[in-house]
Design an enzyme around this catalytic site. Structure first.
Site, PDB file in Angstrom:
ATOM      1  CB  CYS A  81      88.624  14.459  42.085  1.00  0.00           C
ATOM      2  SG  CYS A  81      87.583  14.786  40.647  1.00  0.00           S
ATOM      3  CG  HIS A 190      92.080  17.420  40.631  1.00  0.00           C
ATOM      4  ND1 HIS A 190      92.417  16.103  40.799  1.00  0.00           N
ATOM      5  CD2 HIS A 190      90.926  17.419  39.937  1.00  0.00           C
ATOM      6  CE1 HIS A 190      91.509  15.336  40.220  1.00  0.00           C
ATOM      7  NE2 HIS A 190      90.596  16.115  39.679  1.00  0.00           N
ATOM      8  CD  GLU A 192      95.695  16.275  42.341  1.00  0.00           C
ATOM      9  OE1 GLU A 192      95.161  16.855  43.305  1.00  0.00           O
ATOM     10  OE2 GLU A 192      95.046  15.569  41.540  1.00  0.00           O
TER      11      GLU A 192
END
Lengths: 214, 248
Positions: A81, A190, A192
């Site tokens: 990001c 993202h 994650e």
């Protein structure tokens, strides 16, 4: 077990990233210590927030030379990001700020007109990998699995074809979703926070330097 | 459009009521969050159902565990009063914080959080109740009037730097009788930030009724998921069908 350092520069969701790394069987350490970073099998630059703030924190923390030194090792570096945006030459959020200049390109606001739709682009969106991306970051992915979580108003522009790993379409605008320049990787989304597909992207990047799966 | 699971938590249990009242225990928050993650949920919202009333924050340990096993965005709300609470919530592993009562008491808090952590992390939670001429914003889990007109308030929240709105219809919440479609449309038109809608879903036709008129950025589901009357896949399918029929 591979040890991955999540760069601590006072910004970003370090806990989420470390938790995701642990879930794929790596050990994760949040650090800004030079020796710890240089020992790591991979380095992640997380980031949430504004470009000038992110860059200022990197400068003040004295971490920029450490990042450059780490890149020379050939081991993988991933910017997520804002962390990806900082890899480029310049950001135009609020005013023009120099980035790390590791990948050619400029970070600008997504040119959405008020009547076209909303910013930030907060959504799970299906990406389109480039040929290069299909063989690297998204290796082994089916088309259905290429759905990731995005949360941003700014995006990289002027990215060279050879650095482009994936794009994503938002309200008719083609947006850079993932990039790679040698051992420097970046995802606008993202990983994650993108469920099993995101975890696999992390796995692919971490195992890129020596082909060893975790 | 995002499909979001909303878990209202009281002490260590997920609870569910009607109009945010009359709470009943339905299960363990971490077990439910894990199940929704495995089923492909886009996002999870945890709301501490009583913290706002009793000044307690007991959701942090739930969030800490969830962030270790659930890799989708996590929002926490309920009882967050100041920057220190918010920092603790984010440290526990939340990606975003939902603020209602605290924002009404101190609107500048939205601005402060947005400045420090970025707008993307600030979810302004709005609890709307119908009035003769529109909607009024409520606080303290839908119990206390604020005198604020919802449409004025949401514009203000956007100006202050909220990244998203979590719009709950107190009238529809827990009734399974459909979304407050005029409310969603009015709010969606009043702001340009993403709007997440919560409260009222009961059956697929409610999604079609909503999408016919306006499309929010996300929909929250609670009891229909907790009681397994539907699934994440089925909800996604309903959204697809509703979109397709709208195009015709």
């Amino acid at each position: 077990m591979k040890n991955i350092v999540v760069l601590d520069y006072g910004l970003g969701n370090v806990r989420s990233v470390s938790n995701a790394l642990r879930a794929i069987g790596a050990s994760a350490e949040v650090s800004h210590d030079e020796a710890t970073i240089l020992r790591a099998d991979g380095l992640i630059i997380p980031g949430v927030g504004a470009f000038p703030h992110g860059m200022a924190n990197l400068v003040e923390s004295g971490l920029i030379p450490v990042i450059r030194k780490y890149i020379e090792s050939g081991r993988p570096v991933l910017g997520i990001c804002l962390g990806m945006q900082l890899l480029f030459e310049k950001g135009t959020e609020f005013f023009s700020t120099d980035g790390l200049g590791l990948i050619p390109g400029t970070v600008s606001i997504i040119p959405i007109l008020p009547n076209e739709g909303r910013l930030p682009h907060i959504a799970w969106t299906t990406i389109r990998p480039s040929e290069q991306g299909r063989e690297t970051m998204f290796d082994g992915f089916s088309d259905k699995e290429m759905r990731f979580y995005f949360l941003h108003s700014y995006a990289a522009t002027g990215v060279k074809t050879e650095n482009l790993s994936a794009t994503v379409s938002y309200l008719g605008h083609d947006i850079v979703a993932a990039v790679q320049n040698g051992n420097v990787w970046g995802t606008q989304f993202h990983p994650e926070k993108s469920g099993p597909s995101g975890l696999r992207v992390l796995q692919n990047i971490i195992s890129s330097s020596d082909g060893q799966k975790l | 459009m995002r499909v979001i699971a909303r878990l209202d938590v009281k002490n260590e249990f997920v609870i569910k009521g009607i109009h945010l009242e009359g709470l009943r225990k339905v299960g363990d928050p971490n077990r439910l969050a894990r199940a929704y993650y495995e089923a492909g949920i886009d996002e999870i919202v945890f709301i501490d159902a009583v913290a706002s009333l009793y000044n307690r924050n007991n959701l942090f340990s739930v969030i800490r565990k969830a962030s270790e096993e659930v890799f989708v965005p996590i929002t926490i709300g309920g009882g967050l009063r100041n920057l220190a609470d918010i920092e603790q919530a984010l440290d526990a592993g939340a990606d975003k914080v939902a603020l209602n009562t605290a924002a009404i008491r101190e609107p500048e808090l939205i601005e402060k959080v947005a400045k420090r952590y970025g707008s993307q992390c600030v979810v302004a939670s709005v609890q709307a109740k119908r009035t003769a001429s529109g909607w009024e914003a409520y606080m303290e889990t839908g119990r206390e009037k604020t005198g604020l007109q919802v449409l004025d308030w949401v514009r203000r929240l956007q100006e202050l730097g909220a990244g998203e709105l979590l719009l709950t219809s107190v009238d529809q919440e827990g009734t399974k009788s459909g979304f407050d479609v005029p409310l969603v449309r009015a709010v969606n038109e009043a702001v340009s930030i993403p709007v997440i809608v919560s409260g009222g879903y009961g059956q697929p036709r409610h999604i079609a009724d909503l999408l016919e008129v306006t499309e929010p950025s996300g929909l929250c589901f609670a009891s229909v998921l907790h009681y397994k009357t539907t699934s994440v896949d089925a909800l996604r399918k309903s959204i697809e069908v509703a979109r397709a029929s709208r195009v015709k």
